[in-house]
Design a protein around this motif. Structure first.
Motif, PDB file in Angstrom:
ATOM      1  N   GLY A  14       0.739  -1.258   0.176  1.00  9.86           N
ATOM      2  CA  GLY A  14      -0.059  -0.074   0.015  1.00  9.86           C
ATOM      3  C   GLY A  14       0.783   1.264  -0.073  1.00  9.86           C
ATOM      4  O   GLY A  14       2.257   1.316   0.002  1.00  9.86           O
ATOM      5  N   TYR A  15       0.167   2.352   0.182  1.00 14.26           N
ATOM      6  CA  TYR A  15       0.821   3.616   0.015  1.00 14.26           C
ATOM      7  C   TYR A  15       1.371   4.015   1.302  1.00 14.26           C
ATOM      8  O   TYR A  15       1.246   3.566   2.317  1.00 14.26           O
ATOM      9  N   SER A  16       2.357   5.086   1.194  1.00 10.20           N
ATOM     10  CA  SER A  16       3.120   5.545   2.338  1.00 10.20           C
ATOM     11  C   SER A  16       2.035   6.008   3.224  1.00 10.20           C
ATOM     12  O   SER A  16       1.257   6.613   2.933  1.00 10.20           O
ATOM     13  N   SER A  17       2.222   5.601   4.681  1.00 12.45           N
ATOM     14  CA  SER A  17       1.418   6.537   5.794  1.00 12.45           C
ATOM     15  C   SER A  17      -0.156   6.076   5.783  1.00 12.45           C
ATOM     16  O   SER A  17      -0.925   6.577   6.162  1.00 12.45           O
ATOM     17  N   LYS A 150      -3.225 -11.532   0.220  1.00  8.30           N
ATOM     18  CA  LYS A 150      -2.699 -10.289  -0.129  1.00  8.30           C
ATOM     19  C   LYS A 150      -3.610  -9.279   0.110  1.00  8.30           C
ATOM     20  O   LYS A 150      -4.937  -9.370  -0.157  1.00  8.30           O
ATOM     21  N   VAL A 151      -3.371  -8.127   0.685  1.00 12.28           N
ATOM     22  CA  VAL A 151      -3.997  -7.053   0.778  1.00 12.28           C
ATOM     23  C   VAL A 151      -3.213  -5.779   0.194  1.00 12.28           C
ATOM     24  O   VAL A 151      -2.208  -5.603   0.224  1.00 12.28           O
ATOM     25  N   PHE A 152      -4.145  -4.862  -0.254  1.00 12.92           N
ATOM     26  CA  PHE A 152      -3.736  -3.660  -0.672  1.00 12.92           C
ATOM     27  C   PHE A 152      -4.593  -2.505   0.030  1.00 12.92           C
ATOM     28  O   PHE A 152      -5.543  -2.245  -0.079  1.00 12.92           O
ATOM     29  N   VAL A 153      -3.354  -1.574   0.735  1.00 15.93           N
ATOM     30  CA  VAL A 153      -3.972  -0.696   1.613  1.00 15.93           C
ATOM     31  C   VAL A 153      -4.128   0.872   0.931  1.00 15.93           C
ATOM     32  O   VAL A 153      -2.742   1.108   0.394  1.00 15.93           O
ATOM     33  N   THR A 154      -5.054   1.627   1.304  1.00 15.58           N
ATOM     34  CA  THR A 154      -4.961   2.977   0.471  1.00 15.58           C
ATOM     35  C   THR A 154      -5.953   4.013   1.204  1.00 15.58           C
ATOM     36  O   THR A 154      -6.682   3.201   2.039  1.00 15.58           O
ATOM     37  N   ALA A 155      -5.538   4.952   1.419  1.00 21.63           N
ATOM     38  CA  ALA A 155      -6.479   6.256   1.892  1.00 21.63           C
ATOM     39  C   ALA A 155      -6.121   7.472   1.007  1.00 21.63           C
ATOM     40  O   ALA A 155      -5.141   7.626   0.355  1.00 21.63           O
ATOM     41  N   SER A 156      -6.836   8.525   1.154  1.00 19.33           N
ATOM     42  CA  SER A 156      -6.584   9.793   0.591  1.00 19.33           C
ATOM     43  C   SER A 156      -5.382  10.090   0.960  1.00 19.33           C
ATOM     44  O   SER A 156      -4.816  10.069   2.130  1.00 19.33           O
ATOM     45  N   PRO A 157      -4.612  10.965   0.165  1.00 23.88           N
ATOM     46  CA  PRO A 157      -3.311  11.719   0.423  1.00 23.88           C
ATOM     47  C   PRO A 157      -3.506  12.532   1.890  1.00 23.88           C
ATOM     48  O   PRO A 157      -2.495  12.679   2.693  1.00 23.88           O
ATOM     49  N   GLN A 158      -4.689  13.423   1.699  1.00 26.23           N
ATOM     50  CA  GLN A 158      -4.788  14.294   3.009  1.00 26.23           C
ATOM     51  C   GLN A 158      -4.945  13.544   4.374  1.00 26.23           C
ATOM     52  O   GLN A 158      -4.362  13.925   5.209  1.00 26.23           O
ATOM     53  N   THR A 159      -5.414  12.453   4.394  1.00 26.79           N
ATOM     54  CA  THR A 159      -5.823  11.364   5.668  1.00 26.79           C
ATOM     55  C   THR A 159      -4.311  11.058   5.777  1.00 26.79           C
ATOM     56  O   THR A 159      -4.008  10.874   7.081  1.00 26.79           O
ATOM     57  N   ARG A 160      -3.702  10.429   4.904  1.00 27.94           N
ATOM     58  CA  ARG A 160      -2.558   9.821   5.007  1.00 27.94           C
ATOM     59  C   ARG A 160      -1.246  10.908   5.669  1.00 27.94           C
ATOM     60  O   ARG A 160      -0.553  10.657   6.597  1.00 27.94           O
ATOM     61  N   ALA A 161      -1.471  12.035   5.326  1.00 23.13           N
ATOM     62  CA  ALA A 161      -0.474  13.254   5.597  1.00 23.13           C
ATOM     63  C   ALA A 161      -0.847  13.578   7.125  1.00 23.13           C
ATOM     64  O   ALA A 161       0.077  14.058   7.943  1.00 23.13           O
ATOM     65  N   GLN A 162      -1.934  13.691   7.495  1.00 25.78           N
ATOM     66  CA  GLN A 162      -2.512  13.823   8.779  1.00 25.78           C
ATOM     67  C   GLN A 162      -2.150  12.895   9.612  1.00 25.78           C
ATOM     68  O   GLN A 162      -1.544  13.288  10.884  1.00 25.78           O
ATOM     69  N   GLU A 179       4.074  20.342   4.299  1.00 25.29           N
ATOM     70  CA  GLU A 179       5.569  19.881   4.063  1.00 25.29           C
ATOM     71  C   GLU A 179       5.006  18.280   4.240  1.00 25.29           C
ATOM     72  O   GLU A 179       5.752  17.586   2.935  1.00 25.29           O
ATOM     73  N   VAL A 180       4.428  17.844   5.019  1.00 25.66           N
ATOM     74  CA  VAL A 180       4.193  16.268   4.883  1.00 25.66           C
ATOM     75  C   VAL A 180       3.459  15.872   3.906  1.00 25.66           C
ATOM     76  O   VAL A 180       3.267  14.786   3.142  1.00 25.66           O
ATOM     77  N   ASP A 188       4.325   9.175  -3.525  1.00 24.93           N
ATOM     78  CA  ASP A 188       3.271   8.462  -4.321  1.00 24.93           C
ATOM     79  C   ASP A 188       3.649   8.308  -5.729  1.00 24.93           C
ATOM     80  O   ASP A 188       3.580   7.361  -6.448  1.00 24.93           O
ATOM     81  N   HIS A 189       3.984   9.615  -6.284  1.00 28.48           N
ATOM     82  CA  HIS A 189       4.440   9.553  -7.557  1.00 28.48           C
ATOM     83  C   HIS A 189       5.699   8.676  -8.015  1.00 28.48           C
ATOM     84  O   HIS A 189       5.573   7.952  -9.196  1.00 28.48           O
TER      85      HIS A 189
END
Length: 234
Positions: A14-17, A150-162, A179-180, A188-189
């Motif tokens: 999944g994505y960072s954070s 297998k699991v793929f985890v995601t959430a919005s960038p704003q949620t992950r940054a918070q 900054e975060v 992500d990119h």
């Protein structure tokens, strides 16, 4: 282990954070499996490169120098109470590898083919006997493509940054939400577009969007999925 069953391999990508490490640790403790944080391994390599002057201020990496140094980089884990520490050549670097400077450099380092090849081999060796929960970016697609769960985890960038900001502030870091968030979007990119093992959901992975979930809710989802997977393999 918690059940008299044949051990399986559990891959959580999944994505960072996105919270994947926390849920992976919790699941591993609950079912009696070993937890492997593949992201910590890339962070440890990044810290080594930073300490040895292999990363420029613009985040460009001396890939040739780092590739030559890889045989000198030894990563392991040790459990301290309920926590797991990452060891870089025997030194506990768990706190240092979670810092913003390391976060800002880890994606370029992780995109280097030689680094990915070396760590994938290490990860596959750690998981050869199964009975593990491993989280990262390419566990279900590259490291363990045959993982039973297998699991793929995601959430919005704003949620992950918070979430990431809250962690950093709790550790005394001086940073801002902007900054975060910029770091999350940049990572992500890089993760999605790198040539070597880009971040993507495996076709047979369970998609878990935890943007609106509490930790308890997502932990229940994972545990239910584990029980269904075990039942289906009998």
């Amino acid at each position: 282990m918690s059940e008299n069953t044949t051990p399986i391999t559990i891959a959580i990508d999944g994505y960072s954070s996105s919270g994947k490490s926390s849920m992976a640790k919790k699941l591993a403790r609950t079912i009696g499996y070993r937890y492997i944080d593949s992201g910590a391994m890339y962070r440890a390599v990044t810290l080594y490169a930073m300490r040895h002057g292999m990363i420029a201020p613009d985040h460009s990496v001396d890939a040739e120098a780092l590739a030559k140094a890889l045989p000198e980089i030894h990563i392991d884990f040790k459990v301290e109470g309920d926590a797991q520490a990452t060891l870089l050549n025997g030194e506990n670097v768990e706190s240092e590898i979670r810092s913003m400077p390391v976060s800002s450099n880890v994606s370029p380092v992780a995109a280097i083919p030689a680094v990915r090849h070396a760590l994938v081999e290490m990860q596959q060796s750690l998981g050869r006997s199964k009975g593990i929960v491993m989280d990262g970016r390419d566990i279900g697609t590259t490291v363990f493509p045959d993982a039973e769960m297998k699991v793929f985890v995601t959430a919005s960038p704003q949620t992950r940054a918070q979430r990431r900001l809250a962690e950093l502030i709790a550790k005394g870091s001086q940073t801002t939400f902007e900054e975060v968030l910029a770091n999350v979007v940049e990572r992500d990119h890089i993760d999605e577009t790198r040539a070597e093992s880009p971040l993507r959901k495996a076709p047979d992975a369970f998609l878990l969007d935890n943007s609106e979930m509490t930790p308890d809710m997502q932990n229940r989802v994972l545990l239910d999925l584990y029980h269904r997977t075990i039942a289906g393999s009998r």
